[in-house]
Design an enzyme around this catalytic site. Sequence first.
Site, PDB file in Angstrom:
ATOM      1  N   MET A  72       0.837  -1.196   0.000  1.00  0.00           N
ATOM      2  CA  MET A  72       0.000   0.000   0.000  1.00  0.00           C
ATOM      3  C   MET A  72       0.877   1.254   0.000  1.00  0.00           C
ATOM      4  SD  MET A  72      -3.165   0.687  -0.173  1.00  0.00           S
ATOM      5  CE  MET A  72      -4.267   2.088   0.029  1.00  0.00           C
ATOM      6  N   TYR A  73       1.987   1.199   0.708  1.00  0.00           N
ATOM      7  CA  TYR A  73       2.916   2.329   0.726  1.00  0.00           C
ATOM      8  C   TYR A  73       3.381   2.644  -0.691  1.00  0.00           C
ATOM      9  CZ  TYR A  73       7.296   4.862   1.538  1.00  0.00           C
ATOM     10  OH  TYR A  73       8.311   5.777   1.504  1.00  0.00           O
ATOM     11  N   GLY A  74       3.857   1.612  -1.411  1.00  0.00           N
ATOM     12  CA  GLY A  74       4.313   1.825  -2.778  1.00  0.00           C
ATOM     13  C   GLY A  74       3.207   2.333  -3.685  1.00  0.00           C
TER      14      GLY A  74
ATOM     15  N   THR B 155       0.570   4.167  -2.847  1.00  0.00           N
ATOM     16  CA  THR B 155       0.249   5.580  -2.600  1.00  0.00           C
ATOM     17  C   THR B 155       1.313   6.495  -3.195  1.00  0.00           C
ATOM     18  OG1 THR B 155       1.312   5.557  -0.398  1.00  0.00           O
ATOM     19  CG2 THR B 155      -1.053   5.090  -0.492  1.00  0.00           C
TER      20      THR B 155
END
Length: 327
Positions: free
Chosen positions: A154-156, A158
Site C-alpha cells: 500500500m505504501y508503494g 500511494t
Amino acid sequence: MSILVTGVAGFIGYHVASALLRQGVAVIGVDKLDDYYDVALKDARLAALRRLGAGLAFHRLDVAEPAALTALVRTHPDIDRVIHLAAAAGVRHSQDDPRSYVSANIMGHVEVLEACRRMPGLKHLVFASTSSVYGEGAKLPFAVGDPVDTPSSMYGATKKADEEISHVYAHLYRLPTTGLRFFTVYGPWGRPDMAYWVFTKAILEGRPIPLFNQGKMRRDFTYIDDIVAGVLACLAKPPADNGETAPLRVYNLGNSESVELERFVGILERTIGARVPRQMLPMQPGDVIATYADIEPARRDFGFSPATSIEDGLPRFVAWYREYHKL
C-alpha cells in the site's frame, strides 16, 4: 526567499532542513508530529534545528488537512521552493493501517500541490517518492523508465499515485516538479522502525536479530548525507518547461549497490564488538527480495554522486545511537 520543508521533524526532513539552515537559507518547516514512532525523537530533531539559529519558522500542521497548507503559505509569500517530505512511511505498517497512508500520502500530496499552484513565484517542487513503487519482480537495477504498474505494498501504491497526480498538476498548472525515489535511507537521527536501528538495538542488548526471508535479502542502503546532497542539487535544477510536455521529472536516489543483509549485519556486529544469533523468519507480505538503483539520470542531470559506503556510514550511525541513548 525561503523554502518550505514538509515533514521537517522526520528523519530526512530534519537533515535537509539542517543543511539549508547551515547555508543561511530561511526554512518554513511543517510537521504534524505523528506518533507512529516516539515523538520525543522528533522533538529532539526540532530542538537541534532551533539550535542552528533563528532561520527556522516551525508550524505544527497536518498537510492532509484541507486548505491548511494553502492558508499557511499565504502568510509566507516569500516561499519560492518546496521540499515535500511529509508522509506515512514503511511497507509493513501500510498493511496494518492503509487508510492513514491514503490520507497522509495521497490527500496530503494533493494539498501540497494545491498550495503550490497558488504560489506565483514557485520555482520548484521536489517531493519524496520511494523505491517501493517498483514492486516485486522488477528487473535489477531499477530504472526510472521501468514499468511501475504492480507495486507490492500500500505504501508503494500511494507513492505511485503521488507521481501520477504530480504529472496532472505539472501538465495543467505548469508546476516545475521533481519526484525522488529514495532507496533505504539510513544514518544518524534515523527511524526506529528501520532495520539498521532494530539490528543495532538487538546487538547492543544481546538479543537475536530478526532476518526475514531467511536472511536472503538485499538492499540499496543509502547514507543520509548523500540523500541530502541529491535533494539540494536537484532543487537547484528544476525541469524546463517547453510548453508541451509536463515539466515533471522522476529520479532514483540510491547508493547504486545492492548489499546482502548478512554483510550489513556483520558490519554492525564488528562496529559494536558483539555477535548475536539470527532469528530466521519467512518473507513478510508486501516486501521485496532486493532493491538496486540505476542512478545514471540523476548523475547526468544534477551531478548526484553518492560517496558513503556502508562500511563508513553504519559506524557513524552506531556512534550517534550510543550518544543519543547515552550508552
